[in-house]
Write an enzyme that holds these catalytic residues in place. Structure first.
Site, PDB file in Angstrom:
ATOM      1  N   SER A 125      -1.135  -0.448   3.809  1.00  0.00           N
ATOM      2  CA  SER A 125      -1.467   0.970   3.769  1.00  0.00           C
ATOM      3  C   SER A 125      -1.726   1.487   2.362  1.00  0.00           C
ATOM      4  O   SER A 125      -2.405   2.509   2.194  1.00  0.00           O
ATOM      5  CB  SER A 125      -0.341   1.787   4.421  1.00  0.00           C
ATOM      6  N   GLU A 304      13.403  15.473   6.821  1.00  0.00           N
ATOM      7  CA  GLU A 304      14.345  14.357   6.951  1.00  0.00           C
ATOM      8  C   GLU A 304      14.604  13.738   5.576  1.00  0.00           C
ATOM      9  O   GLU A 304      13.785  13.868   4.662  1.00  0.00           O
ATOM     10  CB  GLU A 304      13.793  13.276   7.890  1.00  0.00           C
TER      11      GLU A 304
END
EC number: 3.1.3.1
Length: 546
Positions: A125, A304
């Site tokens: 990625s 988060e």
């Protein structure tokens, strides 16, 4: 030999011959009733094709300058994932699934992108993001640097930095933002603003001492320093705060506590940098919902400590969906009269695949498609270039001749030579490898449709790898026709930039552009000779007349 199959009644009469048993599957019966036998009528398909053809014939090229760029990235959303998610989306709506039209299916322009990196046949990625965001291919694990940089070697960074289309858009006066379901320091979003020899340098605690000595900085510190990003939404709180800082949501969880060894609180620093502006930092849905887009200049929302939860496990009381975060980002950014660039990443598609959990990956893809629908609803096609693509694929296979309408997470009606069924979706490698004493598990009485089921994998690995096939690129809006054919992944950034007149190539906003094929020097020479001959002939004719 006779074998009873999952979700059907089926008889295998030989190795290559199969016949139906007399009783009809309930699934097939329901499918036939629902379809009303219309698909058995040739006119059904002819009529459908005529409508599609006419739509294609009526389509006019949109050659406007793109005011906005809305870029959706499905991390790991290969063609198989895309197809399987389409079926799942339909089946979640009590349809057969195969004929379902996803939002991204409606995009009129489709192409393919080659995903290899400079050093690897199958990429990651980081390298792929550098290609489609910065327009330059690079090496595995490297972010925002050219192929001259080396993975993990800080000294190779200097002088090899490459900037992204997010920065080009910001430099052009547009508002910019990133929305992701992962941590905001993860490879895809990080490539919009960072330059790092390692995608894993999330905080200074993740960096080797040698890299710090050589002057490299972590990705989180670059997030608040490199580019003035208007909207930042995702996870990654723990990389922004000093080591041991208790997390506001999970104060008793040591793994969620701050990681930074340099003592910096980057959240506080970001807030200080925005003094004089209306800037909000939020970490929960209640505060997020209270943010008024009309009166907000900057938003940092970190829901988060690390990555966000999978969509099917998300607590709707604490964390908004990717559809809601996309909507909030667009509403904040679109106030700029010069337009915006927004990257929206469905990053956990990839992470679900790495875990061998197809259920999770497909639901993440459906969630991304819902966010795409919201993006189209909030923008105008005449002025917004919307692009959807994947960065790479995964070794997910879709096999076994399942019947129409059969659960995409179910089992094939055909049994293998070991006289046991197998799932329609499987992996080429990964944690789902379950061969024991030369035998695979019997899944006849196993529920394969749950979120925790691991699809069978051919090769044992702790984490499923990526795969190297081309990925789809879908586009609509201004200059969307540029996204067609089979292209290098690095082409994508340049095509988006050209459409919006950002970056170095500003021809599109400098008047009419002559769209022509590549000039052949021999043809030019021939044309010049012909022109000269014509001129001489005209002069001779004129002399004769005089």
């Amino acid at each position: 030999m006779r074998a009873r199959c999952d979700s059907c009644c089926y008889e295998q009469t030989s190795k290559h011959t199969h016949t139906f048993m007399p009783q009809r599957s309930v699934l097939i019966l329901l499918t036939e009733i629902t379809a009303g036998f219309e698909e058995e009528n040739p006119e059904f398909w002819r009529s459908q094709a005529k409508k599609t053809l006419q739509s294609a014939l009526d389509r006019k090229l949109n050659t406007n300058v793109a005011k906005n760029i809305l870029f959706f990235l499905g991390d790991g959303m290969g063609i198989t994932t895309y197809t399987a998610a389409r079926i799942l989306k339909g089946q979640l709506q009590n349809q057969s699934g195969e004929e379902t039209v996803m939002t991204m299916d409606t995009f009129p322009n489709v192409g393919l992108a080659k995903t290899y990196s400079v050093d690897f046949q199958i990429s990651d990625s980081a390298a792929t993001a550098t290609a489609y965001l910065c327009g330059v291919k690079t090496n595995l694990n490297v972010i925002g640097l050219s192929g001259a940089a080396r993975n993990g070697i800080c000294k190779t960074q200097k002088g090899n930095e490459v900037t992204s289309i997010l920065k080009w858009a910001k430099d052009a006066g547009k508002s910019v933002g990133i929305v992701t379901s992962t941590r905001v320091q993860h490879a895809t979003p990080a490539t919009t603003y960072a330059h790092s020899a390692s995608r894993k340098w999330y905080s200074d605690a993740d960096m080797p001492a040698s890299a710090k000595v050589d002057g490299c900085t972590d990705i989180s510190s670059q997030l608040i320093r490199n580019t003035d990003i208007d909207v930042i939404i995702g996870g990654g709180r723990k990389y922004m705060t000093p080591q041991g800082t208790k997390d506001p949501e999970y104060p008793r969880d040591y793994a969620s506590r701050g990681k930074r060894k340099d003592g910096r609180n980057l959240i506080n620093e970001w807030q200080t940098l925005k003094i004089g502006k209306v800037a909000h930092y939020v970490w929960n849905k209640t505060d997020f919902d209270a943010v008024d887009p009309e009166n907000t200049d900057y938003l940092m929302a970190l829901f988060e400590p690390g990555d966000l939860r999978f969509e099917v496990e998300r607590d709707p009381r604490m964390d908004p969906s990717i559809t809601k975060t996309t909507e909030k980002a667009i509403r904040i950014l679109q106030k700029n009269p010069k337009g915006f660039f927004l990257l929206v990443e469905g990053g956990r598609i990839d992470q679900a695949h790495h875990k061998g959990r197809a259920y999770m990956a497909l639901h993440e893809t459906v969630a991304l498609d819902n966010a795409i629908a919201k993006g189209l609803e909030l923008t105008k096609e005449a002025e917004t270039l919307t692009v959807v693509m994947a960065d790479h694929s995964h070794p997910l296979t879709f096999n076994g001749f399942p019947f129409r309408g059969q659960s995409i997470l179910g089992k094939s009606p055909l049994w293998a030579t070991d006289m046991m069924p197998y799932t329609t979706l499987m992996y080429g490698n990964g944690p789902g490898h379950k061969i024991v004493n030369g035998k695979r598990p019997d899944v006849r009485n196993v529920t394969t449709k749950g979120k925790d089921y691991l699809q069978l994998a051919a090769v044992p690995l702790q984490s499923t790898t990526h795969s190297g096939e081309d990925v789809a690129v879908l586009a609509r809006g201004p200059m969307a026709h540029l996204f067609q054919g089979v292209q290098e992944q690095s082409y994508i950034a340049h095509a988006m930039a050209y459409a919006a007149c950002v970056g170095d190539d500003l021809r599109h906003c400098q008047g009419p552009v002559l769209h022509s094929t590549t000039i052949d020097n021999n043809n030019v020479a021939s044309a010049s000779s012909a022109l000269l001959s014509s001129v001489l002939s005209a002069l001779l004719a004129l002399k004769v007349l005089i």
